[in-house]
Design a protein around this motif. Structure first.
Motif, PDB file in Angstrom:
ATOM      1  N   HIS A   1     -40.186  51.481  10.623  1.00 31.51           N
ATOM      2  CA  HIS A   1     -41.781  51.349  10.409  1.00 31.51           C
ATOM      3  C   HIS A   1     -42.522  50.909  11.539  1.00 31.51           C
ATOM      4  CE1 HIS A   1     -39.416  47.669  10.751  1.00 31.51           C
ATOM      5  NE2 HIS A   1     -40.471  47.084  11.169  1.00 31.51           N
ATOM      6  N   VAL A   2     -41.634  51.281  12.822  1.00 31.41           N
ATOM      7  CA  VAL A   2     -42.373  51.029  14.040  1.00 31.41           C
ATOM      8  C   VAL A   2     -42.672  52.438  14.754  1.00 31.41           C
ATOM      9  CG1 VAL A   2     -42.151  49.835  16.055  1.00 31.41           C
ATOM     10  CG2 VAL A   2     -41.350  48.872  14.001  1.00 31.41           C
ATOM     11  N   LEU A   3     -43.671  52.463  15.685  1.00 33.59           N
ATOM     12  CA  LEU A   3     -43.755  53.837  16.398  1.00 33.59           C
ATOM     13  C   LEU A   3     -42.656  53.764  17.573  1.00 33.59           C
ATOM     14  CD1 LEU A   3     -47.756  54.112  17.258  1.00 33.59           C
ATOM     15  CD2 LEU A   3     -46.451  55.039  15.425  1.00 33.59           C
ATOM     16  N   CYS A   4     -42.492  55.141  17.929  1.00 39.64           N
ATOM     17  CA  CYS A   4     -41.393  55.095  18.929  1.00 39.64           C
ATOM     18  C   CYS A   4     -41.895  54.785  20.105  1.00 39.64           C
ATOM     19  CB  CYS A   4     -40.781  56.799  18.932  1.00 39.64           C
ATOM     20  SG  CYS A   4     -40.046  57.142  20.459  1.00 39.64           S
TER      21      CYS A   4
END
Lengths: 179, 159
Positions: B91-94
């Motif tokens: 659910h988090v950006l790379c």
């Protein structure tokens, strides 16, 4: 609707408690909204960005009413502390979002802050900004490994069928193609 | 001490000496003895301090220390970013890709700052970023153009 958040703040309240008090919370959100209108993409702690999102989108709705509207001008005057951004709101952001009916902002979570506090951070941006997009949508390419392997397998099957056809009777070929 | 001396002086020079002292000083000496008797007598006092009755065995200790509530939870939401191959949460950006984009937006913002040349000069027209060898299209008619001196990165598509 933020159903999960309402569970976290007891009894269904909608406002978080930020800063030193209600006035401080509003000032902090006002600073964040001004920064967002100026830079169109900002990084902030997730709670503040989430709280600010509602106000940023409401500001666009006021901006859409046009600068002739007295109420809209007073709102913009309060929420944008840098007065050149009022012009930007009414002349740039309002026309840009004319076709959208809501959801003018995008909120995405980032890896936690590097400091000792490891705070949950988010990036919030207005859609349609000139910067590189945060989420890159890739279509499936013919050059991917999986597609190349499938293509090779397909060619192999056709080759084996082509070599087997002169050996076997033509009737079996028809049964093969029917399957 | 002062009390005892007063008592002694009162007894020796009994009728002649009249000592003007507050009533508290003329209490009998027995009070001190009562207090010394009561001090170690915990059985009669209301407060009872808790203490463990038995040594906790290693089996009981292990049960408490190792039950699932106390162990570190295993995260199943870790994936590989399809762009760069680093690990990311679902659910988090790379982190790597975001840093890359952030650097590029930083450089674009430096160009914007040079173009605006001063504080509080926000433009009232849209902005477009063009890289080396690119010409503005019909869509970029009335827009402010920001130029960057490098080839267009493949993750920044033109439309």
């Amino acid at each position: 609707m933020r159903l999960s958040l309402a569970a976290a703040i007891y009894h269904g309240r909608v406002h978080r408690r930020l800063g030193l008090g209600p006035r401080s919370r509003l000032d902090m959100l006002r600073n964040l909204v001004t920064a967002l209108v100026r830079h169109e993409r900002i990084e902030a702690p997730w709670a503040r960005a989430d709280e600010m999102r509602f106000y940023a989108e409401r500001l666009i709705d006021y901006g859409k009413r046009g600068d002739a509207d007295e109420q809209a001008m007073r709102m913009a005057d309060f929420w944008l502390t840098e007065k050149d951004l009022i012009h930007k709101l009414f002349k740039l952001l309002a026309p840009r979002f004319q076709s959208y009916s809501g959801n003018y902002t995008r909120l995405l979570q980032i890896p936690n802050r590097e400091n000792l506090d490891r705070a949950k951070m988010a990036v919030i941006e207005y859609k349609g900004n000139p910067f590189p997009p945060l989420i890159v949508v890739h279509r499936d390419n013919e050059k991917t490994l999986l597609n190349q392997l499938l293509k090779g397998y397909r060619e192999d099957i056709l080759k084996t069928r082509a070599t087997q056809v002169p050996e076997e009777a033509p009737a079996s070929l028809y049964t093969g193609t029917a399957v | 001490m002062g009390r005892a001396l007063d008592q002694v002086s009162g007894v020796l020079a009994a009728p002649a000496l009249a000592v003007q002292t507050p009533a508290t000083l003329l209490e009998p000496v027995e009070d001190i003895r009562e207090e010394c008797n009561e001090a170690p007598n915990f059985l009669d006092s209301i407060f009872w301090m808790a203490a463990p009755k038995k040594r906790r065995t290693i089996e009981v200790n292990r049960c408490r220390r190792r039950n699932p509530k106390k162990l570190i939870k295993v995260k199943t939401n870790i994936d590989i970013c399809p762009e760069c191959g680093n690990l990311k949460q679902k659910h988090v950006l790379c982190g790597y890709c975001y840093k890359k984009i952030k650097m590029e937006t930083g450089l674009i913002r430096i160009q914007i700052k040079e173009k605006e040349a001063g504080p509080f000069n926000a433009p009232t027209v849209e902005t477009v970023v063009l890289y080396e060898g690119e010409k503005p299209t019909e869509q970029d008619e009335g827009k402010r153009i920001i130029e960057r001196n490098r080839k267009r990165p493949n993750w920044f598509t033109q439309n």
